[in-house]
Scaffold this active site. Structure first.
Site, PDB file in Angstrom:
ATOM      1  N   GLU A 251     -14.010 -34.932 -39.918  1.00 54.77           N
ATOM      2  CA  GLU A 251     -14.115 -35.389 -38.531  1.00 54.77           C
ATOM      3  C   GLU A 251     -13.914 -36.899 -38.493  1.00 54.77           C
ATOM      4  OE1 GLU A 251     -14.235 -34.876 -35.536  1.00 54.77           O
ATOM      5  OE2 GLU A 251     -15.747 -33.479 -34.852  1.00 54.77           O
TER       6      GLU A 251
ATOM      7  N   VAL B 212     -18.824 -38.340 -35.378  1.00 50.67           N
ATOM      8  CA  VAL B 212     -19.876 -37.442 -34.902  1.00 50.67           C
ATOM      9  C   VAL B 212     -20.603 -38.185 -33.792  1.00 50.67           C
ATOM     10  CG1 VAL B 212     -21.909 -36.079 -35.480  1.00 50.67           C
ATOM     11  CG2 VAL B 212     -20.154 -36.487 -37.214  1.00 50.67           C
ATOM     12  N   ASP B 213     -20.519 -37.625 -32.594  1.00 49.13           N
ATOM     13  CA  ASP B 213     -21.127 -38.270 -31.426  1.00 49.13           C
ATOM     14  C   ASP B 213     -22.343 -37.433 -31.016  1.00 49.13           C
ATOM     15  OD1 ASP B 213     -21.602 -39.513 -28.991  1.00 49.13           O
ATOM     16  OD2 ASP B 213     -19.499 -39.875 -28.587  1.00 49.13           O
TER      17      ASP B 213
ATOM     18  N   GLY C 233     -22.527 -34.300 -31.662  1.00 49.42           N
ATOM     19  CA  GLY C 233     -22.653 -33.283 -32.709  1.00 49.42           C
ATOM     20  C   GLY C 233     -22.324 -31.875 -32.247  1.00 49.42           C
TER      21      GLY C 233
ATOM     22  N   THR D  68     -19.455 -30.526 -31.234  1.00 47.13           N
ATOM     23  CA  THR D  68     -18.232 -29.953 -31.817  1.00 47.13           C
ATOM     24  C   THR D  68     -18.545 -29.356 -33.191  1.00 47.13           C
ATOM     25  OG1 THR D  68     -17.007 -31.703 -30.702  1.00 47.13           O
ATOM     26  CG2 THR D  68     -15.836 -30.485 -32.409  1.00 47.13           C
TER      27      THR D  68
ATOM     28  N   LYS E 226     -22.640 -41.656 -35.294  1.00 46.64           N
ATOM     29  CA  LYS E 226     -23.471 -42.454 -34.375  1.00 46.64           C
ATOM     30  C   LYS E 226     -24.970 -42.194 -34.549  1.00 46.64           C
ATOM     31  CE  LYS E 226     -20.278 -43.440 -30.606  1.00 46.64           C
ATOM     32  NZ  LYS E 226     -19.996 -43.253 -29.163  1.00 46.64           N
TER      33      LYS E 226
HETATM   34  C1  PRP Z   1     -13.800 -36.126 -30.356  1.00 48.59           C
HETATM   35  C2  PRP Z   1     -13.881 -36.474 -31.840  1.00 48.59           C
HETATM   36  C3  PRP Z   1     -14.786 -35.424 -32.388  1.00 48.59           C
HETATM   37  C4  PRP Z   1     -15.708 -35.122 -31.229  1.00 48.59           C
HETATM   38  C5  PRP Z   1     -17.027 -35.809 -31.446  1.00 48.59           C
HETATM   39  O1  PRP Z   1     -12.834 -35.154 -30.196  1.00 48.59           O
HETATM   40  O2  PRP Z   1     -12.609 -36.443 -32.437  1.00 48.59           O
HETATM   41  O3  PRP Z   1     -14.084 -34.266 -32.744  1.00 48.59           O
HETATM   42  O4  PRP Z   1     -15.091 -35.632 -30.039  1.00 48.59           O
HETATM   43  O5  PRP Z   1     -17.867 -35.608 -30.359  1.00 48.59           O
HETATM   44  P1  PRP Z   1     -19.192 -34.732 -30.407  1.00 48.59           P
HETATM   45  O6  PRP Z   1     -19.949 -35.077 -31.660  1.00 48.59           O
HETATM   46  O7  PRP Z   1     -19.896 -35.205 -29.165  1.00 48.59           O
HETATM   47  O8  PRP Z   1     -18.805 -33.279 -30.336  1.00 48.59           O
HETATM   48  P2  PRP Z   1     -12.133 -34.832 -28.807  1.00 48.59           P
HETATM   49  O9  PRP Z   1     -12.739 -33.582 -28.246  1.00 48.59           O
HETATM   50  O10 PRP Z   1     -12.133 -36.049 -27.928  1.00 48.59           O
HETATM   51  O11 PRP Z   1     -10.658 -34.461 -29.242  1.00 48.59           O
HETATM   52  P3  PRP Z   1      -9.613 -35.287 -30.166  1.00 48.59           P
HETATM   53  O12 PRP Z   1     -10.074 -35.119 -31.593  1.00 48.59           O
HETATM   54  O13 PRP Z   1      -8.322 -34.579 -29.904  1.00 48.59           O
HETATM   55  O14 PRP Z   1      -9.615 -36.730 -29.727  1.00 48.59           O
END
Ligand code: PRP
Length: 173
Positions: free
Chosen positions: A98, A101-102, A104, A106, A130
């Site tokens: 990844e 990780v924001d 989490g 996903t 984060k």
């Molecule tokens: C972003 C990033 C991670 C996810 C993290 O993807 O690439 O996969 O969000 O966020 P979370 O921890 O809150 O789930 P995004 O859905 O924006 O797609 P991308 O990878 O195509 O930019």
């Protein structure tokens, strides 16, 4: 006009040093078995390509594209793969890569789905973490930087699909 870059958070040198360090740690962590490095698109595409070149043991590469449904109706099974890896997962060490990780969400969803494929092991590698994720059941085994809680772009990360190509990581105004 879109948003502008506020400050450089991690420059190219700092990222390259960290990716090298992570590649060495990953190489040492898997002394045997088949290793499949799975990049979650799109955000991980630059990190993944740099990372695999710093791993000094045999490996395979594949990708995942995931679509999540509305965050308000979060449930751990609520993820659909738009692109499912063609490579077999069963019996292999799977390293899910990844960019960040924001919340989490996903990862929580994906880990559940991937563990059903009966891999030999399943771990997460994230360049940025984060540490605000409340519902991340599975710890991140390989973390690059403990990132500030700001909107970060560059090195694969986007804002409305822009900025992915810039070679450093920056925060936005
Ligand atoms: C972003 C990033 C991670 C996810 C993290 O993807 O690439 O996969 O969000 O966020 P979370 O921890 O809150 O789930 P995004 O859905 O924006 O797609 P991308 O990878 O195509 O930019």
């Amino acid at each position: 006009m879109g948003r502008a870059v506020k400050r450089i958070v991690y420059d190219e040198r700092k990222i390259a040093d960290k990716v090298k360090e992570m590649g060495a740690a990953i190489s040492a962590a898997y002394p045997d078995g088949e290793l499949l490095v799975l990049g979650l698109l799109k955000g991980s595409f630059i990190f993944l390509s740099d990372l695999v070149r710093q791993i000094s043991r045999p490996l395979q590469v594949d990708f995942l594209v995931a679509a999540s449904y509305g965050d308000n109706t979060y449930s751990s099974g609520n993820v659909r793969l738009l692109y499912d890896p063609e490579t077999k997962l069963e019996g292999k060490h799977i390293l899910l890569v990844e960019d960040i990780v924001d919340t989490g969400r996903t990862l929580s969803r994906l880990m559940e789905l991937l563990s059903e494929r009966r891999p030999r092991s399943l771990e997460i590698c994230a360049l940025l973490h984060k540490h605000i994720a409340k519902d991340l059941k599975h710890p991140v085994k390989f973390t690059g930087f403990d990132a500030p809680n700001e909107f970060l772009v560059g090195y694969g990360l986007d804002h409305a699909e822009n900025f992915r190509h810039i070679p450093y990581i920056a925060s936005l105004q």
